[in-house]
Design a protein around this motif. Structure first.
Motif, mmCIF file in Angstrom:
data_model
loop_
_atom_site.group_PDB
_atom_site.id
_atom_site.type_symbol
_atom_site.label_atom_id
_atom_site.label_comp_id
_atom_site.label_asym_id
_atom_site.label_seq_id
_atom_site.Cartn_x
_atom_site.Cartn_y
_atom_site.Cartn_z
ATOM 1 N N ARG A 94 0.946 -1.211 -0.206
ATOM 2 C CA ARG A 94 -0.122 0.035 0.216
ATOM 3 C C ARG A 94 0.929 1.363 -0.332
ATOM 4 O O ARG A 94 0.713 2.459 -0.508
ATOM 5 N N THR A 95 2.063 1.270 0.419
ATOM 6 C CA THR A 95 3.201 2.040 -0.167
ATOM 7 C C THR A 95 4.571 2.138 -0.304
ATOM 8 O O THR A 95 4.421 0.783 -0.841
ATOM 9 N N VAL A 239 5.319 -5.287 -5.214
ATOM 10 C CA VAL A 239 5.428 -4.333 -6.138
ATOM 11 C C VAL A 239 4.278 -4.316 -7.182
ATOM 12 O O VAL A 239 3.735 -3.507 -7.800
ATOM 13 N N GLY A 240 4.151 -6.260 -7.602
ATOM 14 C CA GLY A 240 3.333 -6.168 -8.761
ATOM 15 C C GLY A 240 1.585 -5.617 -8.215
ATOM 16 O O GLY A 240 1.242 -5.954 -7.103
ATOM 17 N N GLY A 241 0.772 -4.723 -8.820
ATOM 18 C CA GLY A 241 -0.506 -4.033 -9.131
ATOM 19 C C GLY A 241 -0.005 -3.027 -8.440
ATOM 20 O O GLY A 241 -1.154 -2.312 -8.686
ATOM 21 N N VAL A 242 0.968 -2.234 -8.038
ATOM 22 C CA VAL A 242 1.349 -0.936 -7.455
ATOM 23 C C VAL A 242 0.825 -0.206 -8.209
ATOM 24 O O VAL A 242 1.508 -0.257 -9.420
ATOM 25 N N SER A 243 0.686 1.581 -8.377
ATOM 26 C CA SER A 243 0.652 2.134 -9.605
ATOM 27 C C SER A 243 1.640 3.000 -8.887
ATOM 28 O O SER A 243 2.550 2.919 -8.848
ATOM 29 N N THR A 244 1.969 3.145 -10.573
ATOM 30 C CA THR A 244 3.358 3.970 -10.463
ATOM 31 C C THR A 244 3.637 5.138 -10.279
ATOM 32 O O THR A 244 4.576 6.231 -10.334
ATOM 33 N N SER A 248 7.540 4.201 -9.202
ATOM 34 C CA SER A 248 7.348 4.856 -10.989
ATOM 35 C C SER A 248 7.642 2.979 -11.855
ATOM 36 O O SER A 248 7.438 3.435 -12.933
ATOM 37 N N TRP A 249 8.380 2.193 -10.984
ATOM 38 C CA TRP A 249 8.569 1.287 -12.181
ATOM 39 C C TRP A 249 7.620 -0.193 -11.733
ATOM 40 O O TRP A 249 8.004 -0.759 -12.500
ATOM 41 N N ALA A 250 7.102 0.264 -11.356
ATOM 42 C CA ALA A 250 6.004 -0.595 -10.494
ATOM 43 C C ALA A 250 5.282 -1.867 -12.284
ATOM 44 O O ALA A 250 4.948 -2.609 -12.093
ATOM 45 N N GLY A 251 4.792 -0.804 -13.016
ATOM 46 C CA GLY A 251 3.970 -1.194 -14.140
ATOM 47 C C GLY A 251 4.974 -2.380 -14.892
ATOM 48 O O GLY A 251 4.171 -2.957 -15.137
ATOM 49 N N SER A 252 6.021 -2.532 -14.678
ATOM 50 C CA SER A 252 6.825 -3.672 -15.743
ATOM 51 C C SER A 252 6.571 -4.893 -13.876
ATOM 52 O O SER A 252 7.439 -6.648 -14.449
ATOM 53 N N VAL A 253 6.737 -4.972 -13.120
ATOM 54 C CA VAL A 253 6.266 -6.253 -12.178
ATOM 55 C C VAL A 253 5.682 -6.832 -12.182
ATOM 56 O O VAL A 253 3.574 -6.531 -11.903
ATOM 57 N N PRO A 254 5.735 -8.321 -12.025
ATOM 58 C CA PRO A 254 3.523 -9.652 -12.663
ATOM 59 C C PRO A 254 3.963 -9.589 -10.244
ATOM 60 O O PRO A 254 5.330 -8.973 -9.619
ATOM 61 N N LYS A 255 2.563 -9.328 -10.531
ATOM 62 C CA LYS A 255 2.202 -9.659 -8.920
ATOM 63 C C LYS A 255 2.452 -11.428 -8.838
ATOM 64 O O LYS A 255 3.477 -11.217 -7.506
ATOM 65 N N SER A 256 3.168 -12.252 -9.608
ATOM 66 C CA SER A 256 3.732 -13.921 -9.766
ATOM 67 C C SER A 256 4.564 -13.731 -10.730
ATOM 68 O O SER A 256 4.629 -13.235 -11.932
#
Length: 275
Positions: A94-95, A239-244, A248-256
């Motif tokens: 969440r943060t 980090v998967g699913g976290v807003s950019t 900032s780089w969360a968009g490329s991270v998978p949840k699993s």
């Protein structure tokens, strides 16, 4: 977002300890190849040696014996195909600095299958700050704290689980990598997940989707590839699913994701995991 927001630099061994250990190796014994990023970790280490309590030492020895014995019996794994999972339930942190609380609730859910726990409650229990969740050196509010907040929190929330911290050197050895395969097999087969404390550094290996910068991070490792005797593992990344807008780089991270067990052991070098 500064990479240091993930976790304080609390790791297993000091550079002096590493050098002393290296000097003690007989000349006839070939040294382990230094992994990429190990020198960086040695240079930037800020924590002295950590210590298991006597009770943790006894439990660690007993669990290692059990894990090694079970790993050497391939009959159960041979009947399976692909990945065996303990089934952690993913939560996005969440943060920018709550990877530890998220990893705690994910790891706990692998065993009791309860979703949606409060990361705020987990953060309070772990004494997480804006610097992140410590690997070692923090006594949390549980009976008989050991200085390892993640291990103490998991044992408090899952009575009888017997979680143990496993520190890793900057360059994990072949034995460290073999032990990790035994540990993830043991935990998964008994319906538990491992809480892994990653220390990613420039030039070293990184988790899937993570940029080539220094990142301190907690993940939950919840399964292994039965076809390769745990040569690859499955992990859940907070980090998967976290807003950019948060990371900032969360968009490329998978949840699993899947990753080589040797690679993730190397990534956790200088920190460790709780199994």
């Amino acid at each position: 977002m500064p990479a240091s927001a993930f976790l304080p630099r609390t790791i297993a061994l000091t550079a002096a300890t590493l050098l002393a250990a290296t000097a003690a190796v007989p000349a006839a014994v070939a040294a382990e190849p230094v992994t990429p990023g190990a020198s960086y970790k040695a240079t930037h280490d800020t924590l002295g040696p950590q210590r298991l309590t006597p009770a943790q030492q006894r439990l660690s020895a007993a669990k290692q014996t059990e894990a090694a014995r079970a790993y050497d019996r391939p009959t159960t794994r041979a009947a399976l195909a692909g990945y065996k999972l303990s089934g952690g339930l993913h939560q996005s942190q969440r943060t920018s600095y709550w990877c530890g609380p998220a990893a705690l609730v994910i790891t706990q859910s692998a065993h009791d299958e309860i979703a949606g726990r409060s990361q705020q409650d987990a953060a309070t229990l772990l004494k997480t700050t804006s610097n992140g969740t410590a690997w070692y050196g923090i006594n949390i509010n549980v009976p008989n704290p050991t200085g390892y907040p993640m291990a103490d929190a998991l044992n408090y929330r899952l009575p009888g689980a017997g979680y143990i911290p496993k520190a890793l050197p900057y360059t994990p050895t072949a034995t460290d990598k073999a032990n990790f395969k035994q540990h993830i097999t043991h935990d998964t087969d008994n319906d538990y997940a491992i809480a892994g404390n990653a220390w990613e550094v420039p030039g070293g290996p990184h988790l899937v989707g993570h940029p080539n910068i220094e990142i301190f991070h907690w993940v939950s490792i919840d399964g292994y590839n039965t076809d390769t005797a745990a040569g690859q593992v499955n992990y859940l990344d907070p980090v998967g699913g976290v807003s950019t807008s948060v990371i900032s780089w969360a968009g490329s991270v998978p949840k699993s994701a899947h990753i080589s067990s040797d690679t993730i052991t190397t990534i956790m070098g200088g920190r460790g995991y709780v199994w």
